[in-house]
Design an enzyme around this catalytic site. Structure first.
Site, PDB file in Angstrom:
ATOM      1  CB  CYS A 100      -0.830   0.033   1.338  1.00  0.00           C
ATOM      2  SG  CYS A 100      -1.937   1.452   1.347  1.00  0.00           S
ATOM      3  CB  CYS A 103      -1.938   4.567   4.682  1.00  0.00           C
ATOM      4  SG  CYS A 103      -3.436   4.100   3.592  1.00  0.00           S
ATOM      5  CB  SER A 104      -0.756   0.344   6.815  1.00  0.00           C
ATOM      6  OG  SER A 104      -1.575   0.899   7.426  1.00  0.00           O
ATOM      7  CB  CYS A 105      -4.599  -0.559   2.243  1.00  0.00           C
ATOM      8  SG  CYS A 105      -5.477   1.082   2.462  1.00  0.00           S
TER       9      CYS A 105
HETATM   10 FE    FE Z   1      -3.383   2.026   2.802  1.00  0.00          FE
END
Ligand code: FE
Length: 200
Positions: A100, A103-105
């Site tokens: 991602c 961000c951190s999906c």
């Molecule tokens: Fe994300």
């Protein structure tokens, strides 16, 4: 600003938690249930079951590749951060890898919470700029002719890699196969081998 020490973060989290409890905004039992769920029930062992099923059931695999969300829900894995899943299949000619960049999906119902490196700026930047370099650091050496595809997970779509079934596993059942599927193999920073470790 220097990064806060882990102990500082733990203290801050505890302070916020007691404040929320004190104000009646959260119940300690509900919090404990959520933590327990992510510690023991939700994690990459769920995704490993999905992969093992796909390796042993061609009809399931076809459903998984055409509508991953519905196929994964057949095994009971659904919910927050897994509402719209896409499964990408590794083949002898294509290796898939997930990041991602924003961000951190990450697909929580099948993989649990993301590892720290997945959320780090270097991984997010370098996975797209130099995926083969990143793979080398993870100990994955691919033949140069193999195509590497990088998929950018986001708030709408979460990707899960279907690794190639390792050679020499023809006689194994789904439970034994699931034990060969690591978290990294489902992110694409690893591959499944006939001796690779179980997803925890
Ligand atoms: Fe994300």
């Amino acid at each position: 600003m220097p990064a806060p020490h882990t102990d500082d973060i733990a203290l801050r989290v505890r302070a916020i938690e007691s404040l929320l409890v004190e104000k009646g905004l959260v119940q300690p039992a509900a919090l404990a249930a959520i933590v327990e769920t992510y510690e023991t029930k939700i994690g990459p062992h769920n995704g490993a079951q999905v992969v093992a099923r796909a390796w042993t059931d061609p009809a399931f695999k076809a459903r998984l590749l055409s509508d991953a969300t519905a196929a994964i829900a057949e095994l009971g894995f659904s919910g927050v951060q897994g509402e719209d899943m896409v499964v990408v299949e590794n083949t002898p000619t294509v290796h898939n890898m997930v990041v991602c960049t924003l961000c951190s999906c990450y697909p929580w119902p099948t993989l649990g919470l993301p590892p720290n490196w997945y959320k780090s700026a270097p991984y997010r930047a370098r996975a797209v700029i130099d995926p083969r370099g990143v793979l080398t650091e993870f100990g994955v050496e691919l033949p140069p002719e193999k195509e590497v595809r990088v998929w950018d997970s986001n708030a709408e779509l979460r990707y899960l890699v279907l690794p190639e079934r390792p050679a020499g596993t023809e006689g194994m059942d789904a439970a034994a196969l699931a034990a060969l599927v690591s978290r990294d193999a489902m992110i694409g920073t690893g591959v499944a081998t006939s001796s690779s470790g179980a997803a925890r």
